[in-house]
Design an enzyme around this catalytic site. Sequence first.
Site, PDB file in Angstrom:
ATOM      1  N   ASN A   1      24.529 -38.308 -15.343  1.00  0.00           N
ATOM      2  CA  ASN A   1      25.491 -37.212 -15.450  1.00  0.00           C
ATOM      3  C   ASN A   1      26.609 -37.502 -14.459  1.00  0.00           C
ATOM      4  O   ASN A   1      26.424 -37.343 -13.257  1.00  0.00           O
ATOM      5  CB  ASN A   1      24.812 -35.875 -15.125  1.00  0.00           C
ATOM      6  CG  ASN A   1      25.808 -34.735 -15.050  1.00  0.00           C
ATOM      7  OD1 ASN A   1      26.937 -34.861 -15.517  1.00  0.00           O
ATOM      8  ND2 ASN A   1      25.391 -33.622 -14.467  1.00  0.00           N
ATOM      9  N   TRP A   2      27.746 -37.919 -15.004  1.00  0.00           N
ATOM     10  CA  TRP A   2      28.862 -38.298 -14.117  1.00  0.00           C
ATOM     11  C   TRP A   2      29.621 -37.093 -13.583  1.00  0.00           C
ATOM     12  O   TRP A   2      30.506 -37.257 -12.741  1.00  0.00           O
ATOM     13  CB  TRP A   2      29.806 -39.249 -14.861  1.00  0.00           C
ATOM     14  CG  TRP A   2      29.348 -40.685 -14.786  1.00  0.00           C
ATOM     15  CD1 TRP A   2      28.071 -41.125 -14.595  1.00  0.00           C
ATOM     16  CD2 TRP A   2      30.173 -41.845 -14.877  1.00  0.00           C
ATOM     17  NE1 TRP A   2      28.042 -42.498 -14.558  1.00  0.00           N
ATOM     18  CE2 TRP A   2      29.318 -42.970 -14.737  1.00  0.00           C
ATOM     19  CE3 TRP A   2      31.528 -42.068 -15.067  1.00  0.00           C
ATOM     20  CZ2 TRP A   2      29.792 -44.276 -14.777  1.00  0.00           C
ATOM     21  CZ3 TRP A   2      32.004 -43.370 -15.117  1.00  0.00           C
ATOM     22  CH2 TRP A   2      31.145 -44.462 -14.970  1.00  0.00           C
ATOM     23  N   LYS A   3      29.323 -35.906 -14.112  1.00  0.00           N
ATOM     24  CA  LYS A   3      30.058 -34.711 -13.685  1.00  0.00           C
ATOM     25  C   LYS A   3      31.568 -34.987 -13.815  1.00  0.00           C
ATOM     26  O   LYS A   3      31.969 -35.688 -14.722  1.00  0.00           O
ATOM     27  CB  LYS A   3      29.652 -34.301 -12.268  1.00  0.00           C
ATOM     28  CG  LYS A   3      28.139 -34.265 -12.107  1.00  0.00           C
ATOM     29  CD  LYS A   3      27.679 -33.575 -10.852  1.00  0.00           C
ATOM     30  CE  LYS A   3      26.185 -33.738 -10.720  1.00  0.00           C
ATOM     31  NZ  LYS A   3      25.590 -32.830  -9.760  1.00  0.00           N
TER      32      LYS A   3
ATOM     33  N   GLY B   1      22.354 -37.653 -11.269  1.00  0.00           N
ATOM     34  CA  GLY B   1      23.738 -37.314 -10.960  1.00  0.00           C
ATOM     35  C   GLY B   1      24.388 -38.391 -10.122  1.00  0.00           C
ATOM     36  O   GLY B   1      24.806 -39.434 -10.616  1.00  0.00           O
ATOM     37  N   GLY B   2      24.453 -38.163  -8.820  1.00  0.00           N
ATOM     38  CA  GLY B   2      25.173 -39.054  -7.911  1.00  0.00           C
ATOM     39  C   GLY B   2      24.830 -40.530  -8.054  1.00  0.00           C
ATOM     40  O   GLY B   2      25.722 -41.392  -8.017  1.00  0.00           O
TER      41      GLY B   2
HETATM   42  C1  PEP Z   1      22.522 -33.503 -11.818  1.00  0.00           C
HETATM   43  O1  PEP Z   1      23.615 -33.046 -11.490  1.00  0.00           O
HETATM   44  O2  PEP Z   1      22.102 -33.354 -12.986  1.00  0.00           O
HETATM   45  C2  PEP Z   1      21.742 -34.200 -10.812  1.00  0.00           C
HETATM   46  C3  PEP Z   1      20.501 -34.482 -11.085  1.00  0.00           C
HETATM   47  O3  PEP Z   1      22.392 -34.522  -9.638  1.00  0.00           O
HETATM   48  P1  PEP Z   1      21.825 -35.423  -8.424  1.00  0.00           P
HETATM   49  O4  PEP Z   1      21.034 -36.561  -9.020  1.00  0.00           O
HETATM   50  O5  PEP Z   1      23.033 -35.874  -7.712  1.00  0.00           O
HETATM   51  O6  PEP Z   1      20.942 -34.514  -7.627  1.00  0.00           O
END
Ligand code: PEP
Length: 234
Positions: free
Chosen positions: A7-9, A217-218
């Site tokens: 998930n690149w947001k 995410g990150g």
């Molecule tokens: C997300 O936003 O779906 C997520 C899992 O973020 P992170 O891995 O950065 O916690």
Amino acid sequence: MKIIAGNWKMNGTREKLKDMITALQNVDTENKMILCVPYTMLSIESGKASLGAQDVSTHDHGAYTGEVSAQMIAEAGAKYVIVGHSERRQYHNETNDIVRQKAEAALSAGLTPIVCVGETMDEKQAGKTMEIIESGVRESIPNDIDKAVIVAYEPRWAIGAGLTPTTEEIAEAHKLIADTLTSMGLAGTPVLYGASVKGSNASEIMSIPNVDGVLVGGASLKPDDFIPIITSVK
Ligand code: PEP
């Protein structure tokens, strides 16, 4: 085979996505790779990976300035769309009811929705984790569907925080989700874990029963972080 979804947001550029796709071409894996990216990147040729969007309108067309329909997302080249991500629930007040409508819109356009559920820190501290997860699954997934959906369990307090629940907590949540899906006639629906997944914890998390992959995410933004997660499991 596991599902590894990024998930690149609201991050990245078209050039960075092309670089990621080129890097993924050389990854020797049977795992399914999905990149959920901003709308402006969905038309890029995705090679071994599949592309997804991060949100979708509940409407199919009309006077909804700024919204993007499921049909438009599919036309742009996506196969998946995240619905009900924690940040949409938090910043845009999306309820389970809205999330279900989004999932319905996605399914009707041939997209596979990745339906996110999970508890906030307040809900966790109030002992409501299981209740929130079960109602999230029951209320956010359309009834009587015969098409594929993916569920992502994302403890909202752990997203982007470098925190993860214990192995036992993840196992308990995923068992509840699998049992709930079975009772809804959706046995076998993949359930991903998401929140602070990285190369160093991915294989342990994906060895937990009923964890069919991860939503990242990150650590999905750079090949050097994302590829070790993909290759951490067969
Ligand atoms: C997300 O936003 O779906 C997520 C899992 O973020 P992170 O891995 O950065 O916690």
